[in-house]
Enzyme design. Structure first.
Site, PDB file in Angstrom:
ATOM      1  N   ARG A 196      43.421  15.429 -35.403  1.00 34.37           N
ATOM      2  CA  ARG A 196      43.709  14.831 -36.599  1.00 34.37           C
ATOM      3  C   ARG A 196      44.135  15.989 -37.638  1.00 34.37           C
ATOM      4  O   ARG A 196      44.292  17.058 -37.259  1.00 34.37           O
ATOM      5  CB  ARG A 196      42.019  14.604 -37.050  1.00 34.37           C
ATOM      6  CG  ARG A 196      41.358  15.910 -36.864  1.00 34.37           C
ATOM      7  CD  ARG A 196      39.791  15.976 -37.736  1.00 34.37           C
ATOM      8  NE  ARG A 196      39.342  17.142 -37.674  1.00 34.37           N
ATOM      9  CZ  ARG A 196      38.709  17.903 -36.807  1.00 34.37           C
ATOM     10  NH1 ARG A 196      38.508  17.484 -35.778  1.00 34.37           N
ATOM     11  NH2 ARG A 196      38.331  19.087 -37.196  1.00 34.37           N
ATOM     12  N   GLY A 235      29.682  22.969 -32.365  1.00 30.69           N
ATOM     13  CA  GLY A 235      28.455  23.632 -31.908  1.00 30.69           C
ATOM     14  C   GLY A 235      27.332  22.706 -31.494  1.00 30.69           C
ATOM     15  O   GLY A 235      26.166  23.334 -30.891  1.00 30.69           O
ATOM     16  N   ARG A 294      36.308  26.430 -49.953  1.00 28.34           N
ATOM     17  CA  ARG A 294      35.506  24.988 -49.935  1.00 28.34           C
ATOM     18  C   ARG A 294      34.681  25.178 -50.871  1.00 28.34           C
ATOM     19  O   ARG A 294      33.651  25.686 -50.396  1.00 28.34           O
ATOM     20  CB  ARG A 294      34.939  24.427 -48.540  1.00 28.34           C
ATOM     21  CG  ARG A 294      35.972  24.450 -47.416  1.00 28.34           C
ATOM     22  CD  ARG A 294      35.528  23.743 -46.311  1.00 28.34           C
ATOM     23  NE  ARG A 294      36.532  23.851 -45.246  1.00 28.34           N
ATOM     24  CZ  ARG A 294      36.259  23.156 -44.121  1.00 28.34           C
ATOM     25  NH1 ARG A 294      35.187  22.261 -43.845  1.00 28.34           N
ATOM     26  NH2 ARG A 294      37.324  23.069 -43.027  1.00 28.34           N
TER      27      ARG A 294
HETATM   28  C1  MV4 Z   1      32.297  29.914 -27.793  1.00 27.11           C
HETATM   29  C2  MV4 Z   1      31.836  31.056 -28.516  1.00 27.11           C
HETATM   30  C3  MV4 Z   1      31.896  32.227 -27.462  1.00 27.11           C
HETATM   31  N1  MV4 Z   1      32.183  32.179 -26.312  1.00 27.11           N
HETATM   32  N2  MV4 Z   1      32.462  29.802 -26.635  1.00 27.11           N
HETATM   33  C4  MV4 Z   1      31.455  27.199 -31.492  1.00 27.11           C
HETATM   34  C5  MV4 Z   1      31.870  25.835 -31.832  1.00 27.11           C
HETATM   35  C6  MV4 Z   1      32.680  25.475 -30.518  1.00 27.11           C
HETATM   36  N3  MV4 Z   1      33.799  25.007 -31.193  1.00 27.11           N
HETATM   37  C7  MV4 Z   1      32.724  26.585 -29.832  1.00 27.11           C
HETATM   38  N4  MV4 Z   1      32.147  27.738 -30.475  1.00 27.11           N
HETATM   39  C8  MV4 Z   1      32.061  28.918 -29.849  1.00 27.11           C
HETATM   40  N5  MV4 Z   1      32.329  28.901 -28.635  1.00 27.11           N
HETATM   41  C9  MV4 Z   1      32.433  31.133 -25.742  1.00 27.11           C
HETATM   42  N6  MV4 Z   1      32.719  30.913 -24.489  1.00 27.11           N
HETATM   43  C10 MV4 Z   1      31.514  31.206 -29.578  1.00 27.11           C
HETATM   44  C11 MV4 Z   1      31.601  30.166 -30.553  1.00 27.11           C
HETATM   45  C12 MV4 Z   1      31.172  30.055 -31.807  1.00 27.11           C
HETATM   46  C13 MV4 Z   1      32.041  29.898 -32.814  1.00 27.11           C
HETATM   47  C14 MV4 Z   1      33.297  29.684 -32.635  1.00 27.11           C
HETATM   48  C15 MV4 Z   1      34.279  29.386 -33.510  1.00 27.11           C
HETATM   49  C16 MV4 Z   1      33.725  29.595 -34.936  1.00 27.11           C
HETATM   50  C17 MV4 Z   1      32.541  29.880 -35.209  1.00 27.11           C
HETATM   51  C18 MV4 Z   1      31.566  29.980 -34.143  1.00 27.11           C
HETATM   52  C19 MV4 Z   1      30.196  30.388 -34.689  1.00 27.11           C
HETATM   53  C20 MV4 Z   1      29.449  30.508 -33.539  1.00 27.11           C
HETATM   54  C21 MV4 Z   1      29.833  30.398 -32.149  1.00 27.11           C
END
Ligand code: MV4
Length: 453
Positions: free
Chosen positions: A292, A165, A338
């Site tokens: 990992r 994030g 957790r």
């Molecule tokens: C996104 C998304 C919606 N659309 N990408 C959050 C951390 C990073 N790993 C990618 N993330 C996200 N990418 C697009 N194109 C929403 C998130 C996201 C999210 C993803 C997984 C678990 C929790 C989340 C919480 C908020 C936003």
């Protein structure tokens, strides 16, 4: 097989790795900071060596000290656990140069997957579905705006060096694009010294689904099914489960084969995780690859009957995978909660201190991975995770019942924890119905959140 392994980590994962070594007849070496003299990993390992003062950058992130300790203690391999140096390509490269086996993928692969825009491009070229968006990275507002206009709003602006994030912003339209792009880029330059950004279409209320993969040195790659990690708070996972209620056997096969294809595309070796977003229409998109072992690996162990730490050690020592894809069978349902030293009533702020008393639950299908004990003083310098409570039941309803019972029995006295918060999640009707997405906590526990995302 290795004779002696040094564990470059602390806390529950160091304890978990020491136990795996002991079962395999491998000598273990703990490294510890001055704040961790009385920590369980220090006491439990066959040997232990102090690597510096409490702050992580002086101890658990101190590559030279850790390599010197490895040589001095005559260990042949390093297990990095998660966090700290586990996804540090430079450290993996230094291990290679010192002729020490790094229990994980090569420095080259860590580097490649750490660059999220390059990883995205690699996956596009391998035919792995990614979120619609740009194939190339962007550096300036002008070129980014052109790309955003052609993708269509809302768009997700992401830092190539980001993850978790950081350096990420949503833009809902051309009016707010420039400010969001600049904020995201500024955060990336500050945090990672990298102005490389990329753009994706924003996926609304997705699930976070990740596939565990295992790969040996001989090109064999298998997947061990998925984990649903949608229940997160500020990009910190809170509760994970396997399998996901959103995934039927056909979709699992399709996503699993895609995960294997993704790993093969980069010549992956050791344990890894392919993260997908799953949208409401069950379209899935590659997000990131984690190079990992992950915190939540035990739920995969519970449903597969495998020991992922032992598999990591075996493949790093040059042994072929012990099983083929056909031999992977998923049984029942597992949940992990957790338990952190934090106060949910005060915006989840960390609450280190002395644990006066601990009682852990047990019984059929209950597992506790932890480094805490009665009278343990939690140092304020590190992560607040204290304990992973893991249950395994024949189906989701029995796993939920088992977790509620186990949470009710768990006692940690002397400090604040999120135990009651976990209990509230388990008791929530939406959770029990499997009606979970990445906005679950924000949607149902906004009184706890004290702000956005
Ligand atoms: C996104 C998304 C919606 N659309 N990408 C959050 C951390 C990073 N790993 C990618 N993330 C996200 N990418 C697009 N194109 C929403 C998130 C996201 C999210 C993803 C997984 C678990 C929790 C989340 C919480 C908020 C936003």
């Amino acid at each position: 097989m290795f004779r002696k392994i040094l564990i470059a980590n602390r806390g529950e994962i160091a304890v978990r790795i020491i136990r795996a070594c002991r079962e395999m007849g491998i000598q273990s070496v703990a490294v510890y900071s001055e704040a961790d003299r009385d920590s369980l990993h220090t006491l439990l390992a066959d040997e232990a060596i102090c690597i510096g003062p409490a702050p992580s950058d002086k101890s658990y992130l101190n590559m030279e000290q850790i390599l010197a300790a490895t040589v001095a203690m005559k260990a042949e391999a390093i297990h990095p656990g998660f966090g700290f140096l586990s996804e540090n390509a430079k450290f993996a490269e230094l291990c290679e140069k010192c002729n020490i086996a790094f229990i994980g993928p090569s420095a080259e692969i860590i580097h490649k997957m750490g660059n999220k825009s390059e990883a995205r491009k690699t996956m596009i070229e391998a035919g792995v579905p990614v979120v619609p968006g740009g194939k190339e990275p962007v550096y300036t507002v002008e070129e980014a705006r052109k790309m955003a206009d052609s993708i269509g709003y809302p768009v997700m602006i992401k830092a190539s060096s980001g993850g978790g994030g950081k350096g990420m912003r949503i833009s809902y339209g051309p009016e707010d694009f420039e400010a969001n792009f600049q904020n995201a880029q500024m955060e990336s330059v500050k945090g990672f010294s990298d102005d490389t950004m990329y753009l994706e279409k924003y996926v609304e209320k997705p699930r976070h689904i990740e596939f565990q993969i295992l790969a040996d040195k001989y090109g064999h790659v298998i997947h061990l099914g998925e984990r649903d990690c949608s229940i997160q708070r500020r990009h910190q996972k809170v509760l994970e489960e396997a399998p996901s209620v959103a995934i039927c056997p056909e979709l699992r096969k399709q996503m699993g084969e895609t995960a294997v294809r993704a790993a093969k595309a980069v010549g992956y070796e050791n344990a890894g995780t392919i993260e997908f977003l799953l949208d409401k229409d069950k379209h899935f998109y590659f997000m990131e690859m984690n190079t990992r072992i992950q915190v939540e690996h035990p739920i995969t162990e519970m449903v597969t009957g495998l020991d992922l730490i032992k598999e990591q050690i075996r493949v790093a020592a040059g042994e072929p995978l012990s099983i083929t894809q056909d031999q992977v069978k998923l049984h029942g349902h597992a949940i992990e909660c957790r338990i952190n030293a934090e106060n949910p009533g005060k915006n989840f702020r960390p609450c280190p201190g002395r644990i006066s008393n601990v009682h852990v639950p047990g019984g059929n299908g209950v597992r506790v991975d932890s480094h805490i004990y009665s009278d343990y003083q939690i140092p304020p310098n590190y992560d607040s995770m204290l304990l992973k409570l893991i249950v395994h039941g024949s189906d989701r309803a029995s796993a939920v019942a088992k977790m509620r019972s186990a949470l009710g029995e768990l006692v940690i006295e002397g400090i604040e924890t999120n135990l009651d918060f976990q209990y509230e999640i388990l008791n929530h009707e939406a959770y029990q119905n499997g009606d979970t997405d990445t906005h679950f906590i924000q949607t149902y526990f906004s009184d706890y959140c004290g702000g956005s995302s």
